[in-house]
Scaffold this motif. Structure first.
Motif, short mmCIF file in Angstrom:
data_model
loop_
_atom_site.label_atom_id
_atom_site.label_comp_id
_atom_site.label_asym_id
_atom_site.label_seq_id
_atom_site.Cartn_x
_atom_site.Cartn_y
_atom_site.Cartn_z
N ARG A 33 -30.24 3.35 -36.71
CA ARG A 33 -28.90 2.86 -36.36
C ARG A 33 -28.93 2.07 -35.05
O ARG A 33 -28.28 1.03 -34.94
N ALA A 34 -29.67 2.57 -34.07
CA ALA A 34 -29.77 1.88 -32.79
C ALA A 34 -30.43 0.52 -32.97
O ALA A 34 -29.99 -0.48 -32.36
N SER A 35 -31.45 0.46 -33.80
CA SER A 35 -32.12 -0.80 -34.07
C SER A 35 -31.17 -1.79 -34.74
O SER A 35 -31.12 -2.97 -34.37
N TYR A 36 -30.38 -1.32 -35.68
CA TYR A 36 -29.40 -2.18 -36.37
C TYR A 36 -28.37 -2.71 -35.37
O TYR A 36 -28.04 -3.90 -35.38
N GLU A 37 -27.85 -1.83 -34.52
CA GLU A 37 -26.85 -2.24 -33.54
C GLU A 37 -27.43 -3.26 -32.56
O GLU A 37 -26.77 -4.22 -32.18
N PHE A 38 -28.68 -3.06 -32.16
CA PHE A 38 -29.33 -3.99 -31.24
C PHE A 38 -29.47 -5.37 -31.89
O PHE A 38 -29.14 -6.39 -31.28
N LYS A 39 -29.92 -5.40 -33.14
CA LYS A 39 -30.07 -6.68 -33.84
C LYS A 39 -28.72 -7.37 -34.01
O LYS A 39 -28.61 -8.58 -33.85
N LYS A 40 -27.70 -6.59 -34.33
CA LYS A 40 -26.36 -7.14 -34.51
C LYS A 40 -25.85 -7.74 -33.20
O LYS A 40 -25.31 -8.85 -33.19
N ALA A 41 -26.02 -7.04 -32.10
CA ALA A 41 -25.58 -7.54 -30.80
C ALA A 41 -26.36 -8.79 -30.41
O ALA A 41 -25.79 -9.75 -29.87
N LYS A 42 -27.65 -8.79 -30.70
CA LYS A 42 -28.48 -9.95 -30.40
C LYS A 42 -28.01 -11.18 -31.17
O LYS A 42 -27.90 -12.28 -30.62
N GLU A 43 -27.69 -11.01 -32.45
CA GLU A 43 -27.19 -12.11 -33.27
C GLU A 43 -25.82 -12.59 -32.77
O GLU A 43 -25.55 -13.79 -32.74
N ASP A 44 -24.95 -11.65 -32.38
CA ASP A 44 -23.64 -12.02 -31.86
C ASP A 44 -23.76 -12.86 -30.60
O ASP A 44 -23.06 -13.86 -30.44
N ILE A 45 -24.64 -12.46 -29.70
CA ILE A 45 -24.85 -13.21 -28.46
C ILE A 45 -25.41 -14.59 -28.77
O ILE A 45 -24.96 -15.59 -28.19
N ALA A 46 -26.36 -14.67 -29.68
CA ALA A 46 -26.93 -15.96 -30.05
C ALA A 46 -25.86 -16.87 -30.65
O ALA A 46 -25.81 -18.07 -30.34
N ASN A 47 -24.98 -16.31 -31.48
CA ASN A 47 -23.90 -17.11 -32.07
C ASN A 47 -22.92 -17.59 -31.01
O ASN A 47 -22.45 -18.73 -31.06
N GLU A 48 -22.60 -16.74 -30.02
CA GLU A 48 -21.70 -17.14 -28.95
C GLU A 48 -22.31 -18.26 -28.11
O GLU A 48 -21.62 -19.21 -27.74
N VAL A 49 -23.60 -18.16 -27.81
CA VAL A 49 -24.27 -19.19 -27.03
C VAL A 49 -24.28 -20.50 -27.80
O VAL A 49 -24.00 -21.57 -27.24
N LYS A 50 -24.57 -20.44 -29.09
CA LYS A 50 -24.60 -21.65 -29.92
C LYS A 50 -23.21 -22.29 -29.97
O LYS A 50 -23.09 -23.51 -29.85
N ALA A 51 -22.17 -21.48 -30.12
CA ALA A 51 -20.81 -22.01 -30.16
C ALA A 51 -20.44 -22.65 -28.83
O ALA A 51 -19.81 -23.72 -28.80
N ALA A 52 -20.83 -22.04 -27.73
CA ALA A 52 -20.54 -22.60 -26.42
C ALA A 52 -21.28 -23.92 -26.22
O ALA A 52 -20.72 -24.87 -25.65
N GLU A 53 -22.51 -24.00 -26.68
CA GLU A 53 -23.27 -25.25 -26.57
C GLU A 53 -22.62 -26.35 -27.40
O GLU A 53 -22.52 -27.49 -26.94
N GLU A 54 -22.19 -26.02 -28.61
CA GLU A 54 -21.53 -27.01 -29.46
C GLU A 54 -20.22 -27.48 -28.85
O GLU A 54 -19.90 -28.68 -28.87
N GLU A 55 -19.47 -26.55 -28.27
CA GLU A 55 -18.21 -26.89 -27.63
C GLU A 55 -18.45 -27.82 -26.42
O GLU A 55 -17.73 -28.79 -26.22
N ALA A 56 -19.46 -27.50 -25.65
CA ALA A 56 -19.79 -28.34 -24.48
C ALA A 56 -20.23 -29.74 -24.93
O ALA A 56 -19.87 -30.74 -24.29
N ALA A 57 -20.98 -29.81 -26.00
CA ALA A 57 -21.43 -31.11 -26.51
C ALA A 57 -20.25 -31.92 -27.01
O ALA A 57 -20.18 -33.13 -26.79
N GLU A 58 -19.29 -31.26 -27.68
CA GLU A 58 -18.10 -31.95 -28.16
C GLU A 58 -17.25 -32.48 -26.99
O GLU A 58 -16.74 -33.59 -27.03
#
Length: 65
Positions: A33-58
């Motif tokens: 469960r801890a491993s799943y939560e860690f992977k989920k949080a890692k993906e969420d952070i990566a998605n937030e960073v990607k969205a922020a980069e796209e917003e900055a580029a726009e």
């Protein structure tokens, strides 16, 4: 520099002595469960960073116009 069979066996025996046979499945479930939560949080952070980069580029593209 891997672990030999004897070293792995010693580690398993020590874990059995420390936690008992009934606790090991519970510990393994918790680790899963801890491993799943860690992977989920890692993906969420990566998605937030990607969205922020796209917003900055726009914003940069709209300022250039």
């Amino acid at each position: 520099m891997g672990l030999s069979t004897t070293e792995i066996l010693v580690v398993v025996i020590v874990i059995l002595i420390l936690f008992g046979a009934k606790k090991i499945p519970e510990l393994a479930r918790s680790l899963g469960r801890a491993s799943y939560e860690f992977k989920k949080a890692k993906e969420d952070i990566a998605n937030e960073v990607k969205a922020a980069e796209e917003e900055a580029a726009e914003e940069a593209a709209s300022e250039d116009k």
